[in-house]
Scaffold this motif. Structure first.
Motif, short mmCIF file in Angstrom:
data_model
loop_
_atom_site.label_atom_id
_atom_site.label_comp_id
_atom_site.label_asym_id
_atom_site.label_seq_id
_atom_site.Cartn_x
_atom_site.Cartn_y
_atom_site.Cartn_z
N LYS A 139 0.83 -1.21 0.00
CA LYS A 139 0.00 0.00 0.00
C LYS A 139 0.86 1.26 0.00
O LYS A 139 0.33 2.38 0.12
CB LYS A 139 -0.90 0.01 1.25
CG LYS A 139 -1.91 -1.12 1.29
CD LYS A 139 -3.03 -0.87 0.27
CE LYS A 139 -4.06 -1.98 0.31
NZ LYS A 139 -5.19 -1.70 -0.62
N ASP A 140 2.19 1.11 -0.09
CA ASP A 140 3.12 2.23 0.00
C ASP A 140 2.91 3.04 1.29
O ASP A 140 2.93 4.27 1.28
CB ASP A 140 2.98 3.13 -1.24
CG ASP A 140 4.20 4.05 -1.40
OD1 ASP A 140 5.26 3.72 -0.83
OD2 ASP A 140 4.07 5.09 -2.06
N ARG A 141 2.67 2.33 2.35
CA ARG A 141 2.51 2.95 3.66
C ARG A 141 3.48 2.29 4.63
O ARG A 141 4.19 1.36 4.26
CB ARG A 141 1.06 2.80 4.16
CG ARG A 141 0.05 3.64 3.37
CD ARG A 141 0.32 5.12 3.50
NE ARG A 141 -0.62 5.93 2.73
CZ ARG A 141 -0.45 6.28 1.44
NH1 ARG A 141 0.62 5.88 0.77
NH2 ARG A 141 -1.35 7.03 0.83
N LYS A 142 3.53 2.78 5.88
CA LYS A 142 4.45 2.24 6.86
C LYS A 142 3.71 1.56 8.01
O LYS A 142 2.66 2.03 8.45
CB LYS A 142 5.31 3.36 7.47
CG LYS A 142 6.12 4.15 6.46
CD LYS A 142 7.31 3.38 5.96
CE LYS A 142 8.14 4.27 5.02
NZ LYS A 142 9.18 3.50 4.32
N PHE A 143 4.28 0.44 8.47
CA PHE A 143 3.85 -0.20 9.72
C PHE A 143 5.02 -0.02 10.69
O PHE A 143 6.08 -0.60 10.50
CB PHE A 143 3.55 -1.68 9.47
CG PHE A 143 3.45 -2.51 10.72
CD1 PHE A 143 2.67 -2.10 11.80
CD2 PHE A 143 4.13 -3.72 10.82
CE1 PHE A 143 2.59 -2.87 12.95
CE2 PHE A 143 4.04 -4.51 11.97
CZ PHE A 143 3.27 -4.07 13.03
N LEU A 144 4.84 0.82 11.71
CA LEU A 144 5.95 1.14 12.62
C LEU A 144 5.53 0.95 14.08
O LEU A 144 4.35 1.10 14.42
CB LEU A 144 6.44 2.57 12.38
CG LEU A 144 7.02 2.84 10.98
CD1 LEU A 144 7.37 4.33 10.82
CD2 LEU A 144 8.26 2.00 10.71
N PHE A 145 6.51 0.64 14.94
CA PHE A 145 6.20 0.15 16.30
C PHE A 145 7.40 0.37 17.22
O PHE A 145 7.74 -0.49 18.02
CB PHE A 145 5.86 -1.35 16.20
CG PHE A 145 6.78 -2.08 15.24
CD1 PHE A 145 8.05 -2.44 15.63
CD2 PHE A 145 6.40 -2.30 13.92
CE1 PHE A 145 8.92 -3.06 14.73
CE2 PHE A 145 7.26 -2.91 13.01
CZ PHE A 145 8.53 -3.29 13.42
N GLU A 146 8.05 1.56 17.09
CA GLU A 146 9.26 1.81 17.87
C GLU A 146 9.05 1.64 19.37
O GLU A 146 9.94 1.19 20.09
CB GLU A 146 9.78 3.24 17.58
CG GLU A 146 11.13 3.56 18.18
CD GLU A 146 12.18 2.55 17.76
OE1 GLU A 146 12.45 1.64 18.56
OE2 GLU A 146 12.75 2.65 16.68
N SER A 147 7.86 2.00 19.86
CA SER A 147 7.64 2.02 21.31
C SER A 147 7.41 0.64 21.92
O SER A 147 7.22 0.54 23.13
CB SER A 147 6.43 2.90 21.63
OG SER A 147 6.71 4.23 21.29
N THR A 148 7.44 -0.41 21.12
CA THR A 148 7.16 -1.73 21.68
C THR A 148 8.28 -2.27 22.56
O THR A 148 8.04 -3.05 23.46
CB THR A 148 6.89 -2.77 20.56
OG1 THR A 148 8.00 -2.75 19.66
CG2 THR A 148 5.62 -2.45 19.81
N VAL A 149 9.52 -1.87 22.27
CA VAL A 149 10.67 -2.33 23.06
C VAL A 149 11.46 -1.11 23.53
O VAL A 149 11.83 -0.25 22.73
CB VAL A 149 11.57 -3.26 22.23
CG1 VAL A 149 12.79 -3.70 23.04
CG2 VAL A 149 10.81 -4.48 21.74
N MET A 150 11.69 -0.98 24.84
CA MET A 150 12.41 0.16 25.41
C MET A 150 11.75 1.50 25.06
O MET A 150 12.43 2.47 24.77
CB MET A 150 13.88 0.14 24.99
CG MET A 150 14.68 -0.93 25.73
SD MET A 150 16.39 -1.06 25.19
CE MET A 150 17.11 0.42 25.85
#
Lengths: 342, 342
Positions: B145-156
């Motif tokens: 879909k030319d989009r981002k799946f991001l999840f930086e806050s899941t660890v630390m």
């Protein structure tokens, strides 16, 4: 697939390590990023220069230099001594600049980088001099040419410091930092804690190639002050010269000082720090007694650490262990890939 | 100037902290990145939902929730209970997903993120469940879909871990990592070292809002195992479920174990680790005695650490001190900016 032509000015231990890393990683870089590269120019201080628009084989370069030969054998053009002239002829897209630098003015690295940017190359260096003397000038030139001026390896080798704030920590403002940024003095203090004299510890650092023949740049805190100035210029956006960093080296730390600290469960460390209060920067390098509650306490030998205070995170600390020419080389490779990848 | 419409599913402590951070940083984000944003949808578990294409004022949202009110008052549409239906109506470009998650299957977060991506939104979450259960699936959907799946806050929390390897460390391969990734158990072990019983230490962790009413997810190492699985999935590219992590919690660590370690100058820590040998991952969470030569030794209270071994650097350690909802919120903001900035 995007192809990039690389040029090297300076090809010492770091340049050789970068060549080995480029050879090692080329297939991975092609498959992962769709990026290929060739080397069209190398100029050295003691082994001549080579220019070849068809590409210079890096394996052959390493073999030649190992045998103390001249790069002339690999060149399609006559030898060019002048770096500016060299850059004009090697038709590269990326310059790796790694020459011995004069810290008083950042030369000749500064001029090399400037010429490269003006010729439309990305300019990448492990030299701190151009950052402390011309960060803003070179960055603005880079922007005007739609190219990058990058220098990840100037502080803590290949550990991500500048790229961290450029990419991973958007909209974060660095209020202050502290750390241990000079490997030589940390190694010397650690050796002295185990009973060596200052001179024995210096000699050891020299024997493993960490300290220079004249180690005063490290011992007196100059190298650390230059790194502090790099971080302040780039991460706080405030021009600061190394001589504006309050500086005290480790020469006056005696074995009995170290023993007294140890008796209190503490250690002497050469601490770099800076803080920004409403645009006014206080920056210093000085020996401090560090207790075991700080991550600086157990930084051994050539390991380094920096701790950042920002407006968005608590204290964020980065520790790099086991540095060497290969980690400096990785910083240069990372700069290259970050400059050119989509 | 690029304008983005934001939607929130779940609006607890982290959602509120993110709203405050967005308000605090909006001018800076506009001037630094040329990015503006408005909030077009918020749906909560206990305070109703609001949809307004003209923008929902986040100050009013915070005031309303502070007064235990309903978001209905701010909505231009009738209340929508169903999250999928909500997403279809709020016409957003970015979803912040922060609902209570079922770790056995990553739901309902996983479905929320999937619907958001299918609708052409960037999908951002602080929930580990969707990462361990559907990292590959959601990433592939995002790419398509030319989009981002991001999840930086899941660890630390907001400390840059995933973005570090995504952006700052190109072409680096993680061979192994180790660290202290669960705050609650580290705090409990530290309190027990000072003489508290296990139950007193748990009660303290609960009193400051770190431990849950049923603290077994932390105590038995599940939270740590889920984080290990996140890191292995994303940074090593190898699917690994939390129940494939060899797991041992801290319940059997007694005050006398801690005292014995201290007598040897060591400390018990709940250590997370994984290594990748030719595609075969060994991952574990278990209490280990750590000596003062490791940066894990002086990790106090809710501070966390991770140390990465890669093929290009020596050991690189990241330490995050003073975490809280505001640092988790920063991770979500960083994901948003990294998803949309040029």
């Amino acid at each position: 697939m995007n192809h990039y032509k690389l040029a090297f000015i300076g090809f010492g231990n770091v340049g050789k390590a970068l060549a080995r890393l480029l050879l090692q990683k080329q297939d991975e870089i092609r498959s992962q990023y769709g990026i290929t590269f060739s080397t069209t120019g190398i100029t050295t201080g003691r082994h001549g220069s080579a220019i070849n628009p068809d590409g210079i084989d890096l394996e052959s370069v390493l073999d030649l230099l190992n045998a103390d030969g001249s790069l002339q054998d690999l060149s399609k053009l006559p030898q060019i001594q002048d770096a500016s002239n060299f850059l004009q002829h090697c038709d590269a897209n990326v310059l790796f600049e790694n020459t011995p630098v004069n810290y008083a003015n950042g030369q000749p690295a500064l001029d090399h980088l400037k010429v490269a940017l003006e010729l439309g190359m990305h300019a990448i260096t492990a030299n701190k001099g151009p950052v402390v003397h011309a960060y803003r000038q070179l960055s603005e030139l880079a922007v005007s040419k739609d190219r990058k001026f990058l220098f990840e390896s100037t502080v803590m080798d290949g550990a991500p410091i500048f790229s961290l704030f450029r990419t991973a920590l958007p909209a974060a403002r660095v209020r202050a930092f502290q750390g241990i940024l000079n490997s030589t003095t940390n190694l010397i203090l650690c050796r002295m804690e185990t009973g060596e004299s200052f001179h024995q510890a210096v000699a050891f650092a020299q024997s493993i190639g960490i300290a220079e023949t004249d180690p005063s740049g490290d011992i007196e805190g100059w190298d650390a002050a230059i790194k502090v100035a790099c971080l302040v210029n780039v991460l706080m956006g405030i021009p600061l010269k190394p001589d504006q960093v309050a500086r005290q080296g480790i020469r006056q730390i005696s074995p009995s000082d170290l023993a007294q600290a140890q008796a209190q469960g503490k250690r002497w460390k050469l601490v770099c720090s800076a803080s920004n209060e409403n645009g006014v920067v206080q920056a210093q390098v000085k020996p401090e007694m560090i207790g075991p509650d700080s991550p600086m306490f157990n930084i051994e030998g050539t390991t380094s650490i920096v701790q950042f205070e920002s407006d968005v995170l608590g204290l964020l600390s980065i520790i790099e262990s086991d540095p060497g020419p290969h980690t400096t080389a990785y910083g240069l490779l990372a700069d290259f890939l970050n400059a050119v990848r989509p």
